[in-house]
Design an enzyme around this catalytic site. Structure first.
Site, PDB file in Angstrom:
ATOM      1  N   TYR A 133       0.845  -1.185   0.000  1.00 58.78           N
ATOM      2  CA  TYR A 133       0.000   0.000   0.000  1.00 58.78           C
ATOM      3  C   TYR A 133       0.885   1.241   0.000  1.00 58.78           C
ATOM      4  CZ  TYR A 133      -3.939   3.060   0.830  1.00 58.78           C
ATOM      5  OH  TYR A 133      -4.898   4.027   0.676  1.00 58.78           O
ATOM      6  N   GLN A 194     -10.949  -0.353   0.932  1.00 53.24           N
ATOM      7  CA  GLN A 194     -11.342  -1.225  -0.180  1.00 53.24           C
ATOM      8  C   GLN A 194     -10.126  -1.884  -0.826  1.00 53.24           C
ATOM      9  OE1 GLN A 194     -11.905   2.022   0.063  1.00 53.24           O
ATOM     10  NE2 GLN A 194     -11.462   3.120  -1.842  1.00 53.24           N
ATOM     11  N   SER A 240       5.705   9.189  14.323  1.00 51.69           N
ATOM     12  CA  SER A 240       7.152   9.107  14.161  1.00 51.69           C
ATOM     13  C   SER A 240       7.857   9.681  15.383  1.00 51.69           C
ATOM     14  CB  SER A 240       7.567   9.864  12.903  1.00 51.69           C
ATOM     15  OG  SER A 240       8.902   9.603  12.589  1.00 51.69           O
ATOM     16  N   GLN A 262      11.610  15.019  12.462  1.00 53.30           N
ATOM     17  CA  GLN A 262      10.506  14.129  12.805  1.00 53.30           C
ATOM     18  C   GLN A 262       9.271  14.903  13.204  1.00 53.30           C
ATOM     19  OE1 GLN A 262      10.797  10.727  12.158  1.00 53.30           O
ATOM     20  NE2 GLN A 262      12.493  11.822  11.204  1.00 53.30           N
ATOM     21  N   HIS A 265       6.478  15.690  10.635  1.00 60.17           N
ATOM     22  CA  HIS A 265       5.566  14.670  10.091  1.00 60.17           C
ATOM     23  C   HIS A 265       4.122  14.999  10.431  1.00 60.17           C
ATOM     24  CE1 HIS A 265       7.998  11.629   8.152  1.00 60.17           C
ATOM     25  NE2 HIS A 265       8.874  11.683   9.131  1.00 60.17           N
ATOM     26  N   GLU A 330      11.921   4.892  17.955  1.00 62.58           N
ATOM     27  CA  GLU A 330      11.969   4.479  16.546  1.00 62.58           C
ATOM     28  C   GLU A 330      13.338   4.828  15.956  1.00 62.58           C
ATOM     29  OE1 GLU A 330       9.450   5.387  12.434  1.00 62.58           O
ATOM     30  OE2 GLU A 330       9.396   6.818  14.087  1.00 62.58           O
ATOM     31  N   HIS A 331      13.749   6.090  16.086  1.00 67.33           N
ATOM     32  CA  HIS A 331      15.054   6.555  15.606  1.00 67.33           C
ATOM     33  C   HIS A 331      15.864   7.055  16.794  1.00 67.33           C
ATOM     34  CE1 HIS A 331      12.101   7.544  12.318  1.00 67.33           C
ATOM     35  NE2 HIS A 331      12.977   6.851  11.614  1.00 67.33           N
ATOM     36  N   ASP A 364      16.103   7.729   6.270  1.00 73.35           N
ATOM     37  CA  ASP A 364      14.771   7.734   5.660  1.00 73.35           C
ATOM     38  C   ASP A 364      14.827   7.469   4.164  1.00 73.35           C
ATOM     39  OD1 ASP A 364      13.165   8.095   7.833  1.00 73.35           O
ATOM     40  OD2 ASP A 364      12.896  10.250   7.576  1.00 73.35           O
ATOM     41  N   GLU A 418       1.712 -37.499  28.930  1.00 78.49           N
ATOM     42  CA  GLU A 418       0.674 -36.521  28.589  1.00 78.49           C
ATOM     43  C   GLU A 418      -0.671 -37.171  28.328  1.00 78.49           C
ATOM     44  OE1 GLU A 418       2.054 -34.107  25.363  1.00 78.49           O
ATOM     45  OE2 GLU A 418       3.464 -32.998  26.624  1.00 78.49           O
ATOM     46  N   HIS A 423      -0.103 -40.900  20.061  1.00 78.92           N
ATOM     47  CA  HIS A 423       1.225 -40.359  19.822  1.00 78.92           C
ATOM     48  C   HIS A 423       2.291 -41.395  20.167  1.00 78.92           C
ATOM     49  CE1 HIS A 423      -0.726 -36.445  19.558  1.00 78.92           C
ATOM     50  NE2 HIS A 423       0.433 -35.858  19.291  1.00 78.92           N
TER      51      HIS A 423
END
Length: 434
Positions: A133, A194, A240, A262, A265, A330-331, A364, A418, A423
């Site tokens: 995506y 969708q 971010s 950052q 963003h 994250e960074h 990035d 068991e 088995h």
């Protein structure tokens, strides 16, 4: 409203102040979730017809058939050819660096054989089909195409289907050019929940994928949550984040701009600086005040820095590392002398940028490592997107007759314990008869 918060690790209530700073609840809007659920169910039921209907409605398109929504390969290559030379060269250079880095991540099948002839191992196979995506319209994220598509292709994914919305029929040429460079197989001008539904469940035209990766809006995120389990997903990313550890010797303007990188963003992004030098923190605050009015996204920066940013005075760089491990950013930039010394003390971070010249922005776009990173403290247990996310592991077990004698007795003993007699019998049937 303060330009940016100032905290001191020596304060008695520092822990609670830090907790409030880090607090982020990913509010899941019920109306968005319901809308995504309804769209997914409709696409699952009606396939292409629903996909066309929602695309025409939400993106103001006039598609009569699914063929109208597939963007031909020739159009991607035309977009690539039409790019300005400098832009094309930058895109191709970034792609090559990302490819070289990710080729080192590729796992291979391995086996070993025991003394009695039993062979054990692990077989590595790629996913068959992946959906990517990519946000569309005015937003242009060719770097997202490279960072998601190239690891998939390095892993050996046979078919990579990209979906990207084209509101009012507006296609993003640099995104299509990136698809051509990265080795995408098909591109469809669809987006939203969708598109996620079409990838997850398949339609008369689109075969269902095994995994969906890539960022999207709130409807896309809600849809990805709902289809997880039917297909794999990369992650549900939060805002971010950047955390900078600095010894106070890097130019203050550099650090201020890294915080901006950052914060621009969106208003929920988080930018934090840890430093043992109070004077340097004041220099950075002054740089922020001076540079902020020059930035095109100043309004976003101002809200992000005021609400979720902080300049934190720490006792020393060791304490800075301890706080960084708690935040699990994250960074993480380590802007110090001998950054490798401090990097060795970091256990939790999505990506670690070492040294004064390693700005997060390079990661990035073109350094090579993936920019799809865990957020919201999930770096405590998650890793960057990579080739391994597009490969599966199957265990290999080939037991020799001799091995069956040893393993059969062990397995039968445990199975009886068991209460699983079948088995036990399955193992015992293969024991040599006295």
């Amino acid at each position: 409203m303060d330009l940016i918060q100032r905290l001191d690790s020596r304060d008695a209530d520092f822990a609670s102040q830090l907790s409030r700073l880090l607090a982020f609840e990913a509010e899941q809007d019920e109306s968005i979730d319901r809308a995504a659920a309804d769209i997914l169910a409709d696409v699952r039921r009606r396939g292409n017809a629903a996909l066309i209907e929602y695309t025409n409605r939400f993106d103001r398109m006039t598609a009569a058939s699914i063929d109208d929504l597939e963007i031909p390969r020739a159009d991607w290559h035309a977009a690539l050819a039409a790019l300005p030379t400098a832009q094309r060269n930058a895109l191709e250079a970034a792609a090559e660096r990302v490819r070289i880095y990710h080729e080192r991540q590729r796992s291979e099948t391995w086996t070993y054989t025991e003394a009695d002839g039993t062979m054990l191992g692990q077989q590595i196979t790629p996913l068959d089909r992946v959906g990517l995506y990519v946000p569309g319209g005015k937003a242009a994220y060719p770097s997202s195409v490279l960072m998601n598509a190239i690891p998939a292709k390095v892993a050996g994914v046979a078919e990579l289907i990209m979906v990207t919305p084209t509101p009012d029929g507006t296609r993003n040429p640099i995104v299509l050019a990136a698809a051509a460079i990265a080795g995408v197989d098909r591109v469809f001008a669809v987006g939203g929940a969708q598109a996620v539904g079409a990838l997850a469940y398949g339609t008369e035209t689109l075969a269902a994928v095994d995994k969906i990766v890539g960022p999207g809006n709130a409807y896309v995120a809600a849809a990805k949550r709902r289809v997880f389990g039917t297909v794999g997903i990369d992650m549900i990313a939060g805002p971010s984040e950047i955390l900078i550890i600095c010894d106070g010797k890097t130019p203050a303007d550099w650090i201020a701009m890294d915080l901006f990188s950052q914060a621009e963003h969106d208003e929920l992004a988080q930018s934090i600086l840890l430093c043992p030098d109070a004077g340097f923190l004041e220099d950075v605050r002054a740089a922020i005040e001076r540079l902020l009015p020059t930035m095109p996204r100043a309004d976003i920066l101002r809200v992000s820095l005021a609400n979720r940013g902080a300049l934190i005075l720490v006792r020393d760089l060791q304490e800075a590392c301890d706080i960084a491990n708690h935040i699990a950013p994250e960074h993480l930039e380590i802007s110090t002398e001998a950054p490798e010394v401090w990097a060795a003390r970091i256990r939790h971070a999505g990506a670690i940028f070492m040294g004064r010249f390693s700005s997060e922005a390079l990661g990035d776009y073109c350094a090579g490592p993936n920019h799809v990173l865990p957020t919201s403290r999930t770096a405590r247990f998650s890793s960057p997107l990579g080739v391994y996310d597009f490969q599966k592991r199957s265990s290999l077990i080939q037991v020799s007759q001799a091995g069956a004698q040893t393993l059969g007795r062990i397995a039968a003993e445990l199975a009886y314990g068991e209460g699983l007699q079948a088995h036990a019998a399955s193992a015992e049937f293969r024991l040599d008869k006295p």
